[in-house]
Motif scaffolding. Sequence first.
Motif, PDB file in Angstrom:
ATOM      1  N   ASP A 196       0.812  -1.221   0.000  1.00 51.60           N
ATOM      2  CA  ASP A 196       0.000   0.000   0.000  1.00 51.60           C
ATOM      3  C   ASP A 196       0.844   1.268   0.000  1.00 51.60           C
ATOM      4  N   SER A 197       1.948   1.265   0.754  1.00 50.30           N
ATOM      5  CA  SER A 197       2.794   2.451   0.827  1.00 50.30           C
ATOM      6  C   SER A 197       4.253   2.038   0.775  1.00 50.30           C
ATOM      7  N   SER A 198       5.021   2.727  -0.053  1.00 53.15           N
ATOM      8  CA  SER A 198       6.443   2.390  -0.200  1.00 53.15           C
ATOM      9  C   SER A 198       7.342   3.248   0.688  1.00 53.15           C
ATOM     10  N   VAL A 199       6.754   4.183   1.437  1.00 54.57           N
ATOM     11  CA  VAL A 199       7.566   5.113   2.235  1.00 54.57           C
ATOM     12  C   VAL A 199       8.368   4.359   3.293  1.00 54.57           C
ATOM     13  N   ASP A 200       7.677   3.561   4.115  1.00 51.43           N
ATOM     14  CA  ASP A 200       8.362   2.805   5.168  1.00 51.43           C
ATOM     15  C   ASP A 200       9.341   1.813   4.565  1.00 51.43           C
ATOM     16  N   PHE A 201       8.947   1.213   3.439  1.00 52.26           N
ATOM     17  CA  PHE A 201       9.805   0.213   2.790  1.00 52.26           C
ATOM     18  C   PHE A 201      11.140   0.836   2.376  1.00 52.26           C
ATOM     19  N   VAL A 202      11.078   1.996   1.735  1.00 50.84           N
ATOM     20  CA  VAL A 202      12.304   2.656   1.273  1.00 50.84           C
ATOM     21  C   VAL A 202      13.131   3.139   2.476  1.00 50.84           C
ATOM     22  N   SER A 203      12.473   3.691   3.485  1.00 51.01           N
ATOM     23  CA  SER A 203      13.177   4.165   4.673  1.00 51.01           C
ATOM     24  C   SER A 203      13.920   3.020   5.359  1.00 51.01           C
ATOM     25  N   ARG A 204      13.240   1.883   5.467  1.00 49.28           N
ATOM     26  CA  ARG A 204      13.848   0.719   6.113  1.00 49.28           C
ATOM     27  C   ARG A 204      15.003   0.180   5.266  1.00 49.28           C
ATOM     28  N   MET A 205      14.838   0.204   3.948  1.00 42.43           N
ATOM     29  CA  MET A 205      15.901  -0.247   3.049  1.00 42.43           C
ATOM     30  C   MET A 205      17.149   0.616   3.229  1.00 42.43           C
ATOM     31  N   ASN A 206      16.966   1.926   3.338  1.00 42.46           N
ATOM     32  CA  ASN A 206      18.106   2.820   3.552  1.00 42.46           C
ATOM     33  C   ASN A 206      18.786   2.526   4.884  1.00 42.46           C
ATOM     34  N   GLU A 207      17.981   2.207   5.890  1.00 38.83           N
ATOM     35  CA  GLU A 207      18.528   1.876   7.205  1.00 38.83           C
ATOM     36  C   GLU A 207      19.397   0.630   7.139  1.00 38.83           C
ATOM     37  N   LEU A 208      18.930  -0.371   6.378  1.00 38.14           N
ATOM     38  CA  LEU A 208      19.689  -1.618   6.246  1.00 38.14           C
ATOM     39  C   LEU A 208      20.959  -1.414   5.424  1.00 38.14           C
TER      40      LEU A 208
END
Length: 627
Positions: free
Chosen positions: A605-617
């Motif tokens: 539904d939303s890619s915001v958290d996904f991208v933020s978490r990817m950057n964190e990893l």
Amino acid sequence: MSDTTPSNIQEFEYKAEMKQLLNLIVHSLYTHPEIFLRELVSNASDAMSKVRFARLTESGEAVDAEELKISISVDKETRSFVIEDNGVGMTEEELIANLGTVAKSGTLGFLQAMKEQQAGGQLDANLIGQFGVGFYSVFMVTDEVCVETRSEGSDACRWRSTGEGTYTIEKIDRSERGTRISFTLKEDAAEFAEEYRIENIIRKYSNFVDYPIYLDGKKLNSVTALWQKSKSEMKEEEVNEFYKFVSVDFQDPLDYLHISVEGVVSFKALLFLPKEAPMDMLYQQGALENHGPQLYVRKVLIQHECKDLLPEYLRFISGVVDTEDLPLNVSREVVQSSPVMSKIRQILTGKILSWFERLSTEEPEKFRQFYKAFGPVIKIGLNSDFANRDKLIELLRFESTKTEEGQYVTLREYVERMGDEQKEIYYLSGDNRRQLLSQPNLEYFQKKGVEVLLLIDPVDVFVIPSINEYDSKPLKSIEKADIDFASSDDEEKESVSGTMIESLLKVFKETLGERVESVVESHRLVSSPVTLVGGSDAMDSQVEKMLKMMNKDSASAKKILEVNPSHPIIRNLASLSMLNEHDPMIRTVAEQLYEGALLLEGNLDSSVDFVSRMNELIEAATRSSQV
């Protein structure tokens, strides 16, 4: 309305909607002005059909020796144009009803919407005849029209208009029944006073009108009931012309079927497959409901669109059906309930499906073109025509993991190349082939060389589950959790031990909580770390997606997250979990893997958290590499 002269000329004003309609037709159809002649000929033909119908129903035979005909005369020097018929004619009331108001409710709105949709503001001229406003196309080629007409038992009248707001009607002396339309062509329409131009238009649009058309005494059309000929007598050129006449299509047909039946019922038919299907025919609900071939009784047209001749899913087929087993004065209600019609419909449906099957074996490329255009409609028949269900199943075609893009496989071909150990027919549904081939759920099948049907037609997800099984082989979505996977390959992979994977699965489940039904070890994954699957009774993911599009507030069903114990990411996470199961990195990766699976199936539904978490990893990974 007012009497303006002693000769009793009455002036009428068009309704506001009529004014707009006239303006729209005249100024939006100028690229197809020749259409006016097709429409005037069609109206004349209808008027004469009413006369012939009355004769036959009253006496049982044509007792009047008078020839029903259409006569056209032109003068190149004066640009005058006259078309006359000896059809049923019109009374004064009918003139007002037919030429003074919009023939069908909603016509103006429809044409206005179509104009706005068309690039450059041009309408498709073929639409005009479908909405009862064909007569007004004459204003594309003239500034004023005069209609003189007389109906049997009524006074003759003259109707005159410039199409700009008003029209007049006056009583005249005319002894002949029928209608005469006359006008002077505009200068830029002078071509239509040339005899060769008239001949070309008549042959293009009206060659098979049931009545002779004369131009200055010369007969132009064939007036042939083509369906009454044997197939060996038919020439390809006249068959193609006849198709264009009955279907108003500019292309030749893809194929045609000639039928002659004698027995319990007797009839002849000439049916056609179009090359292309309009988009609204395929996906607009009810688009085919009122379509159908023309119904004739003893060469007399009874219904122009007889929907009772074919089931709805076959009504994209155009053509003619002619029988002697119905009365000429048959009503629409009688047609609907007639056992004769029911039998004709049954025979036609069977022969059409056999026609499709024959095309598939004898002319596979032609069948492929037909199926590409009309396959979605044929599939709909599976859930409505249960008497022919088995025949329809044999006609189904699908792309698969073993076909090239745009090529098809049948269920029979699929079963014939199944391995001995395979007990089920597998399928995967999605938006397009590329997306499906990237699905993690496909990895096991690709590795094992097991064929999977790729359902990329939106209709498939509503049709295929209803088949249940074919040749005693169940049809099963590979997105379901209850598929029996062979585990012989597990020994070849470096996997996490049972205790370690159980511990990790527990952390995954705690992290994801109520968002998943459960988290289990996967036997289907080869190169992906995780995938999402539905339970044995779960709804197909594509069906769920469509329902969600219709109702954005509907909640998605919980799925099962399968984890691949042999994937390096999972092995690394298992080792971290053994050291410290509360390590926040494990939960961050679990979240990312879960949302990555959602992303792949198009449900994130939303890619915001996904991208933020990817950057964190990525930050954590690059930081550890510097140590």
